[in-house]
Design a protein around this motif. Structure first.
Motif, PDB file in Angstrom:
ATOM      1  N   PHE A  42       0.824  -1.209   0.000  1.00  0.00           N
ATOM      2  CA  PHE A  42       0.000   0.000   0.000  1.00  0.00           C
ATOM      3  C   PHE A  42       0.864   1.266   0.000  1.00  0.00           C
ATOM      4  O   PHE A  42       0.606   2.197  -0.756  1.00  0.00           O
ATOM      5  N   TYR A  43       1.890   1.293   0.843  1.00  0.00           N
ATOM      6  CA  TYR A  43       2.672   2.517   1.042  1.00  0.00           C
ATOM      7  C   TYR A  43       3.892   2.665   0.138  1.00  0.00           C
ATOM      8  O   TYR A  43       4.477   3.737   0.072  1.00  0.00           O
ATOM      9  N   MET A  44       4.292   1.609  -0.560  1.00  0.00           N
ATOM     10  CA  MET A  44       5.529   1.708  -1.346  1.00  0.00           C
ATOM     11  C   MET A  44       5.356   2.710  -2.500  1.00  0.00           C
ATOM     12  O   MET A  44       4.267   2.851  -3.063  1.00  0.00           O
ATOM     13  N   PRO A  45       6.432   3.413  -2.830  1.00  0.00           N
ATOM     14  CA  PRO A  45       6.368   4.361  -3.939  1.00  0.00           C
ATOM     15  C   PRO A  45       5.948   3.668  -5.232  1.00  0.00           C
ATOM     16  O   PRO A  45       6.363   2.547  -5.516  1.00  0.00           O
ATOM     17  N   GLY A  46       5.086   4.305  -5.981  1.00  0.00           N
ATOM     18  CA  GLY A  46       4.620   3.753  -7.247  1.00  0.00           C
ATOM     19  C   GLY A  46       3.401   2.851  -7.127  1.00  0.00           C
ATOM     20  O   GLY A  46       2.884   2.379  -8.133  1.00  0.00           O
ATOM     21  N   SER A  47       2.932   2.621  -5.908  1.00  0.00           N
ATOM     22  CA  SER A  47       1.760   1.772  -5.709  1.00  0.00           C
ATOM     23  C   SER A  47       0.510   2.465  -6.223  1.00  0.00           C
ATOM     24  O   SER A  47       0.347   3.677  -6.067  1.00  0.00           O
ATOM     25  N   ASP A  48      -0.389   1.700  -6.832  1.00  0.00           N
ATOM     26  CA  ASP A  48      -1.681   2.240  -7.270  1.00  0.00           C
ATOM     27  C   ASP A  48      -2.691   2.266  -6.138  1.00  0.00           C
ATOM     28  O   ASP A  48      -3.775   2.825  -6.291  1.00  0.00           O
ATOM     29  N   ALA A  49      -2.378   1.641  -5.015  1.00  0.00           N
ATOM     30  CA  ALA A  49      -3.299   1.604  -3.883  1.00  0.00           C
ATOM     31  C   ALA A  49      -3.290   2.955  -3.187  1.00  0.00           C
ATOM     32  O   ALA A  49      -2.247   3.560  -2.985  1.00  0.00           O
ATOM     33  N   LYS A  50      -4.477   3.432  -2.844  1.00  0.00           N
ATOM     34  CA  LYS A  50      -4.612   4.682  -2.092  1.00  0.00           C
ATOM     35  C   LYS A  50      -5.954   4.675  -1.382  1.00  0.00           C
ATOM     36  O   LYS A  50      -6.820   3.862  -1.689  1.00  0.00           O
ATOM     37  N   ARG A  51      -6.093   5.563  -0.430  1.00  0.00           N
ATOM     38  CA  ARG A  51      -7.359   5.685   0.297  1.00  0.00           C
ATOM     39  C   ARG A  51      -8.456   6.033  -0.705  1.00  0.00           C
ATOM     40  O   ARG A  51      -8.310   6.960  -1.499  1.00  0.00           O
ATOM     41  N   ALA A  52      -9.531   5.269  -0.698  1.00  0.00           N
ATOM     42  CA  ALA A  52     -10.631   5.481  -1.639  1.00  0.00           C
ATOM     43  C   ALA A  52     -11.743   6.290  -0.978  1.00  0.00           C
ATOM     44  O   ALA A  52     -12.049   6.085   0.191  1.00  0.00           O
TER      45      ALA A  52
END
Length: 144
Positions: A42-52
């Motif tokens: 979730f937190y790694m740079p470049g991740s597409d995951a984010k708070r929705a």
């Protein structure tokens, strides 16, 4: 799909299954490890995951993951509500098909539980391949 995604997932499945068989510490460690991996993803740079902000944000993440990694998600649009969605995973990417693999499945799924929790949702596994169906059915509901 990346060329080795299926092979990687099956290898991880075997690893979690072996880890969970270690008396006393294996299962708790496998759950902890995967919860940490979910946070890293979730937190790694470049991740597409984010708070929705809505369930649609989580849906878009699922569809992007399907496109990027080739995961076998199938959305179930007739189950959608304004704050939840269901989807199928065709087969088990980890290769789990037997009831004695329950703990390994639970440990492996901690990655997904954490990823969706950090995005604002709660994941519930409604059906599992190891219980008989040919697909796993997942439900995600936005937290208030």
């Amino acid at each position: 799909m990346p060329p080795n995604t299926d092979k990687m997932m099956l290898s991880l499945g075997k690893f979690y299954e072996l880890l969970c068989k270690i008396p006393l510490i294996g299962y708790p460690f496998a759950r902890f490890y995967n919860r940490m991996m979910g946070r890293i993803l979730f937190y790694m740079p470049g991740s597409d995951a984010k708070r929705a902000d809505s369930i649609d944000g989580i849906r878009q993440y699922l569809l992007k993951t399907k496109e990027d990694m080739g995961f076998p998600f199938v959305m179930i649009p007739e189950s959608d509500t304004e704050d939840s969605l269901d989807f199928f995973v065709d087969g088990c990417p980890y290769g789990y098909t037997r009831s004695d693999q329950e703990k390994a499945c639970d440990a492996a799924m901690q990655i997904d539980h954490i990823l969706f929790k950090l995005q604002g949702g709660d994941l519930t596994i409604l059906e599992k391949v190891m219980d008989g169906p040919d697909k796993c059915r997942m439900h995600i509901k936005m937290r208030k």
